[in-house]
Design a protein around this motif. Structure first.
Motif, PDB file in Angstrom:
ATOM      1  N   ASN A  45      -2.125 -19.955  -5.405  1.00 24.38           N
ATOM      2  CA  ASN A  45      -2.325 -18.557  -5.778  1.00 24.38           C
ATOM      3  C   ASN A  45      -3.642 -18.416  -6.534  1.00 24.38           C
ATOM      4  OD1 ASN A  45      -1.855 -18.782  -8.752  1.00 24.38           O
ATOM      5  ND2 ASN A  45       0.209 -19.375  -8.096  1.00 24.38           N
ATOM      6  N   ILE A  65      -7.407 -14.582   0.988  1.00 22.49           N
ATOM      7  CA  ILE A  65      -7.417 -13.319   0.247  1.00 22.49           C
ATOM      8  C   ILE A  65      -6.036 -12.970  -0.287  1.00 22.49           C
ATOM      9  CG2 ILE A  65      -7.664 -10.823   0.460  1.00 22.49           C
ATOM     10  CD1 ILE A  65     -10.092 -11.230   2.147  1.00 22.49           C
ATOM     11  N   GLU A  66      -5.072 -12.832   0.599  1.00 25.49           N
ATOM     12  CA  GLU A  66      -3.754 -12.352   0.180  1.00 25.49           C
ATOM     13  C   GLU A  66      -2.902 -13.518  -0.307  1.00 25.49           C
ATOM     14  OE1 GLU A  66      -1.949  -9.697   2.951  1.00 25.49           O
ATOM     15  OE2 GLU A  66      -3.503  -8.188   2.654  1.00 25.49           O
ATOM     16  N   LYS A  70      -2.806 -13.501  -8.241  1.00 25.00           N
ATOM     17  CA  LYS A  70      -4.083 -12.830  -8.030  1.00 25.00           C
ATOM     18  C   LYS A  70      -4.544 -13.090  -6.601  1.00 25.00           C
ATOM     19  CE  LYS A  70      -6.377 -12.493 -12.547  1.00 25.00           C
ATOM     20  NZ  LYS A  70      -5.307 -12.957 -13.450  1.00 25.00           N
ATOM     21  N   SER A  71      -5.146 -12.083  -5.991  1.00 25.91           N
ATOM     22  CA  SER A  71      -5.684 -12.264  -4.639  1.00 25.91           C
ATOM     23  C   SER A  71      -6.957 -13.103  -4.714  1.00 25.91           C
ATOM     24  CB  SER A  71      -6.003 -10.908  -4.008  1.00 25.91           C
ATOM     25  OG  SER A  71      -7.141 -10.332  -4.630  1.00 25.91           O
ATOM     26  N   GLU A  74      -9.749 -11.012  -6.227  1.00 24.45           N
ATOM     27  CA  GLU A  74      -9.660 -10.911  -7.691  1.00 24.45           C
ATOM     28  C   GLU A  74     -10.132 -12.205  -8.349  1.00 24.45           C
ATOM     29  OE1 GLU A  74      -5.941  -7.807  -8.323  1.00 24.45           O
ATOM     30  OE2 GLU A  74      -5.508  -9.885  -7.763  1.00 24.45           O
ATOM     31  N   THR A  90     -10.132 -16.267   5.690  1.00 21.73           N
ATOM     32  CA  THR A  90      -9.026 -15.336   5.834  1.00 21.73           C
ATOM     33  C   THR A  90      -8.824 -14.915   7.282  1.00 21.73           C
ATOM     34  OG1 THR A  90      -8.205 -13.156   5.092  1.00 21.73           O
ATOM     35  CG2 THR A  90     -10.573 -13.390   5.388  1.00 21.73           C
ATOM     36  N   TYR A  97     -12.616  -5.324   2.470  1.00 20.81           N
ATOM     37  CA  TYR A  97     -12.507  -6.655   1.864  1.00 20.81           C
ATOM     38  C   TYR A  97     -13.879  -7.321   1.811  1.00 20.81           C
ATOM     39  CZ  TYR A  97      -7.359  -6.836   2.015  1.00 20.81           C
ATOM     40  OH  TYR A  97      -6.024  -6.620   1.799  1.00 20.81           O
TER      41      TYR A  97
END
Length: 209
Positions: A45, A65-66, A70-71, A74, A90, A97
């Motif tokens: 993460n 990204i996802e 936190k992404s 971020e 990604t 994005y």
């Protein structure tokens, strides 16, 4: 016994952040096969990625990204001034994005469906001072940008969070008629007919912050 030549190779130290553990392991194994690369840390993460970069001080951090907590975007924003080169890897080729990633100073933005050998080459190019972005993203970047103003974006974000017209008016200290005017303008700019379509369209473009 390793040769002197092997010992003299300056390894590129890498942290990988990916919430799909199977892919995380595969990427680690793939990069560790390269003579000039070493995966020194793995995160699942964004928070873990930030902590590992601060602790291990790698040359490169590759991030999805996802992710939970936190992404990747971020995390990239928080790591902007650490000296670690950030590469986004990604499945999402969304203009929003990509724009946000550029503002965060990422050195690479690659898609997971790219050939695997391109990743190692891209890492070396980035270490040589270049930036590497998927070509289709560059085309999209200049083809379409978020058409909403900051205020319109604020309204749409509140709509996406479940606020109705009266709640929007109260929260923004404006009249309900003004809210309706904002909504009408948003729908017109996005070329959609209702709030649900507007939210869906905006999410698909990756324009939400």
């Amino acid at each position: 016994m390793q040769s002197a030549e092997w010992r003299e190779v300056e390894l590129i130290r890498i942290v990988i952040a990916e919430d799909q553990r199977l892919l995380l392991g595969a990427l680690g194994s793939l990069l560790n096969l390269e003579d000039d690369m070493e995966v020194v840390g793995k995160a699942t993460n964004g928070d873990e990625a930030i902590a590992l970069v601060h602790k291990l001080q790698p040359d490169v951090c590759i991030m999805d990204i996802e992710m939970p907590e936190k992404s990747g975007l971020e995390a990239a924003e928080e790591l902007k001034d650490t000296g670690c080169y950030i590469i986004i890897l990604t499945t999402f080729s969304r203009t929003g994005y990509f724009q946000r990633a550029l503002k965060a100073g990422v050195r690479g933005y690659l898609l997971k469906d790219s050939p695997s050998e391109e990743l190692a080459t891209s890492i070396r190019n980035i270490m040589d001072g270049r930036r590497v972005y998927a070509p289709e993203l560059m085309d999209d970047l200049y083809a379409e940008e978020n058409p909403l103003t900051e205020r319109e974006l604020e309204v749409l974000e509140l709509v996406a969070n479940g606020r109705n017209t009266k709640e929007l008016a109260d929260e923004l200290s404006i009249k309900t008629g003004t809210v309706r005017n904002y909504i009408s303008t948003i729908l017109d700019k996005l070329g959609v007919t209702n709030r649900i379509e507007a939210i869906t369209h905006f999410k698909e473009k990756g324009w939400f912050k």
